[in-house]
Design a protein around this motif. Structure first.
Motif, PDB file in Angstrom:
ATOM      1  N   GLN A  41      22.973 -49.501  54.603  1.00 24.84           N
ATOM      2  CA  GLN A  41      23.713 -50.688  54.182  1.00 24.84           C
ATOM      3  C   GLN A  41      24.234 -51.476  55.371  1.00 24.84           C
ATOM      4  OE1 GLN A  41      26.735 -49.356  51.460  1.00 24.84           O
ATOM      5  NE2 GLN A  41      25.293 -49.081  49.755  1.00 24.84           N
ATOM      6  N   ARG A  42      24.428 -50.806  56.484  1.00 28.73           N
ATOM      7  CA  ARG A  42      24.899 -51.490  57.699  1.00 28.73           C
ATOM      8  C   ARG A  42      23.737 -52.000  58.557  1.00 28.73           C
ATOM      9  NH1 ARG A  42      29.973 -47.810  59.964  1.00 28.73           N
ATOM     10  NH2 ARG A  42      31.284 -47.969  58.060  1.00 28.73           N
ATOM     11  N   GLY A  43      22.529 -51.822  58.053  1.00 24.34           N
ATOM     12  CA  GLY A  43      21.364 -52.334  58.771  1.00 24.34           C
ATOM     13  C   GLY A  43      20.831 -51.417  59.841  1.00 24.34           C
ATOM     14  N   HIS A  44      21.230 -50.126  59.798  1.00 25.63           N
ATOM     15  CA  HIS A  44      20.734 -49.168  60.790  1.00 25.63           C
ATOM     16  C   HIS A  44      19.469 -48.463  60.282  1.00 25.63           C
ATOM     17  CE1 HIS A  44      25.201 -48.861  62.183  1.00 25.63           C
ATOM     18  NE2 HIS A  44      24.570 -49.896  62.739  1.00 25.63           N
ATOM     19  N   LYS A  45      18.631 -48.078  61.212  1.00 24.89           N
ATOM     20  CA  LYS A  45      17.446 -47.304  60.848  1.00 24.89           C
ATOM     21  C   LYS A  45      17.862 -45.922  60.352  1.00 24.89           C
ATOM     22  CE  LYS A  45      15.634 -48.113  64.937  1.00 24.89           C
ATOM     23  NZ  LYS A  45      16.386 -49.313  65.384  1.00 24.89           N
ATOM     24  N   THR A  46      17.123 -45.411  59.371  1.00 20.93           N
ATOM     25  CA  THR A  46      17.404 -44.099  58.790  1.00 20.93           C
ATOM     26  C   THR A  46      16.181 -43.205  58.965  1.00 20.93           C
ATOM     27  OG1 THR A  46      16.535 -44.709  56.609  1.00 20.93           O
ATOM     28  CG2 THR A  46      18.864 -45.195  57.048  1.00 20.93           C
ATOM     29  N   THR A  47      16.331 -41.957  58.538  1.00 17.92           N
ATOM     30  CA  THR A  47      15.173 -41.051  58.569  1.00 17.92           C
ATOM     31  C   THR A  47      14.019 -41.628  57.764  1.00 17.92           C
ATOM     32  OG1 THR A  47      16.677 -39.144  58.734  1.00 17.92           O
ATOM     33  CG2 THR A  47      14.401 -38.710  58.080  1.00 17.92           C
ATOM     34  N   ALA A  48      14.331 -42.237  56.635  1.00 20.51           N
ATOM     35  CA  ALA A  48      13.284 -42.839  55.808  1.00 20.51           C
ATOM     36  C   ALA A  48      12.544 -43.941  56.562  1.00 20.51           C
ATOM     37  CB  ALA A  48      13.890 -43.391  54.519  1.00 20.51           C
ATOM     38  N   THR A  49      13.215 -44.622  57.480  1.00 17.32           N
ATOM     39  CA  THR A  49      12.568 -45.675  58.267  1.00 17.32           C
ATOM     40  C   THR A  49      11.442 -45.095  59.119  1.00 17.32           C
ATOM     41  OG1 THR A  49      14.692 -46.850  58.389  1.00 17.32           O
ATOM     42  CG2 THR A  49      12.954 -47.537  59.921  1.00 17.32           C
ATOM     43  N   TYR A  50      11.717 -43.967  59.770  1.00 17.93           N
ATOM     44  CA  TYR A  50      10.709 -43.357  60.635  1.00 17.93           C
ATOM     45  C   TYR A  50       9.548 -42.785  59.812  1.00 17.93           C
ATOM     46  CZ  TYR A  50      14.352 -43.914  64.124  1.00 17.93           C
ATOM     47  OH  TYR A  50      15.300 -44.453  64.957  1.00 17.93           O
ATOM     48  N   VAL A  51       9.863 -42.228  58.657  1.00 18.06           N
ATOM     49  CA  VAL A  51       8.793 -41.732  57.784  1.00 18.06           C
ATOM     50  C   VAL A  51       7.933 -42.897  57.303  1.00 18.06           C
ATOM     51  CG1 VAL A  51       8.260 -40.521  55.647  1.00 18.06           C
ATOM     52  CG2 VAL A  51      10.181 -39.744  57.057  1.00 18.06           C
ATOM     53  N   TYR A  52       8.597 -43.996  56.925  1.00 16.04           N
ATOM     54  CA  TYR A  52       7.867 -45.181  56.461  1.00 16.04           C
ATOM     55  C   TYR A  52       6.893 -45.664  57.534  1.00 16.04           C
ATOM     56  CZ  TYR A  52       6.824 -49.959  55.075  1.00 16.04           C
ATOM     57  OH  TYR A  52       6.158 -51.117  54.761  1.00 16.04           O
ATOM     58  N   ARG A  53       7.311 -45.656  58.782  1.00 16.28           N
ATOM     59  CA  ARG A  53       6.439 -46.106  59.866  1.00 16.28           C
ATOM     60  C   ARG A  53       5.181 -45.244  59.957  1.00 16.28           C
ATOM     61  NH1 ARG A  53      10.938 -47.275  64.683  1.00 16.28           N
ATOM     62  NH2 ARG A  53      11.871 -49.130  63.688  1.00 16.28           N
ATOM     63  N   CYS A  54       5.340 -43.958  59.746  1.00 19.83           N
ATOM     64  CA  CYS A  54       4.174 -43.063  59.758  1.00 19.83           C
ATOM     65  C   CYS A  54       3.245 -43.370  58.585  1.00 19.83           C
ATOM     66  CB  CYS A  54       4.623 -41.610  59.699  1.00 19.83           C
ATOM     67  SG  CYS A  54       5.618 -41.070  61.121  1.00 19.83           S
ATOM     68  N   LEU A  55       3.834 -43.557  57.415  1.00 21.10           N
ATOM     69  CA  LEU A  55       3.030 -43.888  56.236  1.00 21.10           C
ATOM     70  C   LEU A  55       2.303 -45.212  56.428  1.00 21.10           C
ATOM     71  CD1 LEU A  55       5.593 -42.934  53.432  1.00 21.10           C
ATOM     72  CD2 LEU A  55       3.530 -41.662  54.067  1.00 21.10           C
ATOM     73  N   ASP A  56       2.971 -46.165  57.045  1.00 20.13           N
ATOM     74  CA  ASP A  56       2.349 -47.469  57.266  1.00 20.13           C
ATOM     75  C   ASP A  56       1.232 -47.377  58.304  1.00 20.13           C
ATOM     76  OD1 ASP A  56       2.599 -50.457  56.728  1.00 20.13           O
ATOM     77  OD2 ASP A  56       2.715 -50.408  58.917  1.00 20.13           O
ATOM     78  N   ALA A  57       1.404 -46.518  59.305  1.00 19.40           N
ATOM     79  CA  ALA A  57       0.397 -46.389  60.358  1.00 19.40           C
ATOM     80  C   ALA A  57      -0.905 -45.798  59.820  1.00 19.40           C
ATOM     81  CB  ALA A  57       0.937 -45.532  61.498  1.00 19.40           C
ATOM     82  N   ILE A  58      -0.801 -44.763  58.986  1.00 17.40           N
ATOM     83  CA  ILE A  58      -2.032 -44.172  58.455  1.00 17.40           C
ATOM     84  C   ILE A  58      -2.564 -44.979  57.277  1.00 17.40           C
ATOM     85  CG2 ILE A  58      -1.493 -41.862  59.309  1.00 17.40           C
ATOM     86  CD1 ILE A  58      -0.581 -41.088  56.527  1.00 17.40           C
ATOM     87  N   ASP A  59      -1.664 -45.618  56.514  1.00 15.77           N
ATOM     88  CA  ASP A  59      -2.026 -46.590  55.470  1.00 15.77           C
ATOM     89  C   ASP A  59      -3.041 -46.044  54.467  1.00 15.77           C
ATOM     90  OD1 ASP A  59      -1.956 -49.044  54.170  1.00 15.77           O
ATOM     91  OD2 ASP A  59      -3.597 -49.877  55.376  1.00 15.77           O
ATOM     92  N   VAL A  60      -2.805 -44.812  53.958  1.00 13.97           N
ATOM     93  CA  VAL A  60      -3.739 -44.221  53.000  1.00 13.97           C
ATOM     94  C   VAL A  60      -3.311 -44.555  51.577  1.00 13.97           C
ATOM     95  CG1 VAL A  60      -4.290 -42.349  54.592  1.00 13.97           C
ATOM     96  CG2 VAL A  60      -2.524 -42.000  52.858  1.00 13.97           C
ATOM     97  N   LEU A  61      -4.239 -44.432  50.649  1.00 10.84           N
ATOM     98  CA  LEU A  61      -3.969 -44.731  49.244  1.00 10.84           C
ATOM     99  C   LEU A  61      -3.551 -43.446  48.536  1.00 10.84           C
ATOM    100  CD1 LEU A  61      -4.048 -46.957  47.069  1.00 10.84           C
ATOM    101  CD2 LEU A  61      -6.396 -46.219  46.551  1.00 10.84           C
ATOM    102  N   TRP A  62      -2.242 -43.230  48.422  1.00 14.77           N
ATOM    103  CA  TRP A  62      -1.732 -42.008  47.813  1.00 14.77           C
ATOM    104  C   TRP A  62      -1.979 -42.020  46.304  1.00 14.77           C
ATOM    105  CZ3 TRP A  62      -0.480 -38.228  50.989  1.00 14.77           C
ATOM    106  CH2 TRP A  62      -0.081 -38.536  52.286  1.00 14.77           C
ATOM    107  N   PRO A  63      -1.972 -40.853  45.681  1.00 11.23           N
ATOM    108  CA  PRO A  63      -2.086 -40.809  44.214  1.00 11.23           C
ATOM    109  C   PRO A  63      -1.008 -41.663  43.556  1.00 11.23           C
ATOM    110  CG  PRO A  63      -2.329 -38.612  45.142  1.00 11.23           C
ATOM    111  CD  PRO A  63      -1.923 -39.500  46.268  1.00 11.23           C
TER     112      PRO A  63
ATOM    113  N   LEU B 221     -12.042 -43.262  61.091  1.00 12.90           N
ATOM    114  CA  LEU B 221     -11.952 -41.957  60.444  1.00 12.90           C
ATOM    115  C   LEU B 221     -10.963 -41.924  59.289  1.00 12.90           C
ATOM    116  CD1 LEU B 221     -12.174 -39.584  63.543  1.00 12.90           C
ATOM    117  CD2 LEU B 221     -13.998 -40.345  62.016  1.00 12.90           C
ATOM    118  N   LEU B 222     -10.004 -42.845  59.264  1.00 15.86           N
ATOM    119  CA  LEU B 222      -9.043 -42.878  58.162  1.00 15.86           C
ATOM    120  C   LEU B 222      -9.509 -43.766  57.014  1.00 15.86           C
ATOM    121  CD1 LEU B 222      -5.615 -43.029  60.048  1.00 15.86           C
ATOM    122  CD2 LEU B 222      -6.836 -41.027  59.172  1.00 15.86           C
ATOM    123  N   ALA B 223     -10.613 -44.459  57.204  1.00 19.47           N
ATOM    124  CA  ALA B 223     -11.104 -45.381  56.172  1.00 19.47           C
ATOM    125  C   ALA B 223     -11.294 -44.709  54.810  1.00 19.47           C
ATOM    126  CB  ALA B 223     -12.400 -46.044  56.637  1.00 19.47           C
ATOM    127  N   PRO B 224     -11.902 -43.510  54.725  1.00 16.14           N
ATOM    128  CA  PRO B 224     -12.060 -42.880  53.406  1.00 16.14           C
ATOM    129  C   PRO B 224     -10.728 -42.600  52.720  1.00 16.14           C
ATOM    130  CG  PRO B 224     -13.501 -41.834  55.015  1.00 16.14           C
ATOM    131  CD  PRO B 224     -12.574 -42.726  55.780  1.00 16.14           C
TER     132      PRO B 224
END
Length: 396
Positions: free
Chosen positions: A262-284, A343-346
């Motif tokens: 709420q104060r605009g600080h990065k959280t643990t979820a922010t760092y996880v989100y960055r990883c998810l965005d980097a690999i950009d896979v289509l989860w179930p 390699l991440l395309a599939p």
């Protein structure tokens, strides 16, 4: 008479004689090693065969050619690394039968342009490759053998003339416990996320160049993936630590704003989100919401890690997070090799994620945008208590 008993714990034992003073430091011009998974991953061979058959298709003769395989080579700083196949044949005969065994295995070797180096220098460079294989196979892999070749280890004629510099076995305190573990079956080994031909020499060089920068990501995950009998909570904590480090390295990503506090600080979820965005896979579909999944992983990690968060998270949720986390860090390792786009395309098309889909379907859990796990209201077809164990026991 009094007698004293002492014990020695040598760091290295070389099973061969060396020229020169015994007190000289042990240096190696070349070191070759073999490890679990390397032959399957490299898919190289030093043996080719040709079969002759008669008109009825019956085999009449088999011709085998044992040859040198050049493999692939790349630079890791001052070290030149090579992965190649080698052959060895062993004729045996007793009073009843005779046979010839042909070994066709792959090894990794290291040399240094600056000259012979200590075992540790060779081992550090080879361990970088071994750690990549742990990510690709997603399981423990052990070094099984080390051999050195050096000008000071020579085979001589009776008159003292040198006719060969053979490979000499080395036993190291760093890996002798690994040598004692059971060799995995082909089924247990499984298939890697990518084979050597797909990573290539360029990808291996990139992995090495990025290794120091990404070390805080690599080591926690390798530690838990490379361990048997690990607890689900151990997997969650170690892989989440890796993702925190990876998120810091990756930097700001588009769309991460909702993960801020709420104060605009990065959280643990922010760092996880960055990883998810980097690999950009289509989860179930059940876990497709990227913000929700990032929050769910972060919540589970923090609930496990912090004592003041009450009881441990629900077992089913922790198991799903542990499986998702393992896949995230393994796919991120491919990203670190620089081969992610291809390699991440599939995975970005949704292929290769059927195991994750089966798990979330079995537990009938889905994640909402706030990172909460919601269970389907319909009756389950199976009892989830038969699934893997949590802190009370080891992962099945």
């Amino acid at each position: 008479h009094r007698a004293s008993i002492g014990s020695m714990r040598p760091a290295l034992a070389v099973l061969g004689d060396r020229d020169g003073p015994l007190a000289d430091p042990l240096l190696m011009g070349e070191m070759r090693s073999r490890m679990d998974g390397l032959t399957e991953w490299a898919r190289l061979t030093a043996v080719s065969s040709d079969t002759d058959t008669d008109e009825e298709g019956r085999i009449q003769s088999v011709t085998m050619l044992l040859h040198r395989d050049d493999g692939i080579a790349w630079q890791q700083g001052d070290a030149t690394m090579t992965i190649r196949a080698g052959w060895h044949h062993s004729p045996e005969q007793d009073g009843y039968s005779r046979s010839t065994t042909v070994d066709d295995n792959v090894h990794i070797e290291s040399t240094f342009s600056s000259g012979p180096m200590p075992f540790w220098d060779h081992f550090v460079e080879q361990r970088k490759v071994a750690n990549l294989l742990v990510f690709l196979f997603g399981r423990p892999l052990s070094f099984r053998e080390h051999k050195l070749r050096d000008d000071r280890f020579a085979s001589r004629m009776s008159d003292g003339r040198v006719y060969d510099h053979p490979l000499i076995e080395v036993i190291s305190r760093n890996t002798y416990r690994e040598r004692r573990t059971d060799v995995p079956s082909k089924k247990d080994l499984g298939r890697p996320l990518a084979h050597m031909a797909q990573i290539g020499a360029e990808g291996l060089a990139t992995w090495s160049d990025n290794y120091e920068t990404w070390q805080r990501f690599i080591l926690p995950s390798v530690s838990v993936l490379g361990r048997t009998g690990r607890f689900i909570e151990d997997v969650v904590v170690s892989t989440s630590m890796s993702m925190e480090a990876a998120g810091g390295i990756l930097g700001e990503r588009s769309g991460e704003g909702p993960t801020y506090s709420q104060r605009g600080h990065k959280t643990t979820a922010t760092y996880v989100y960055r990883c998810l965005d980097a690999i950009d896979v289509l989860w179930p579909e059940r876990i497709r919401d990227r913000i929700g999944l990032a929050r769910a992983i972060a919540n589970n990690y923090n609930d496990v890690k912090h004592y003041d968060r009450g009881d441990f998270p629900d077992h089913d949720e922790s198991y799903i997070v542990s499986e998702v986390n393992q896949l995230i860090v393994r796919l991120l390792a491919i990203h670190v090799t620089g081969r992610g786009e291809e390699l991440l395309a599939p995975y970005r098309e949704g292929n290769g994620l059927y195991e994750i889909a089966q798990i979330v379907d079995f537990y009938r859990l889905r994640v909402d945008g706030d990172g909460h796990w919601l269970r389907d209201t319909e009756a389950q077809d199976a009892d989830p208590e038969t699934g893997p164990v949590s802190a009370a026991g080891e992962e099945s």
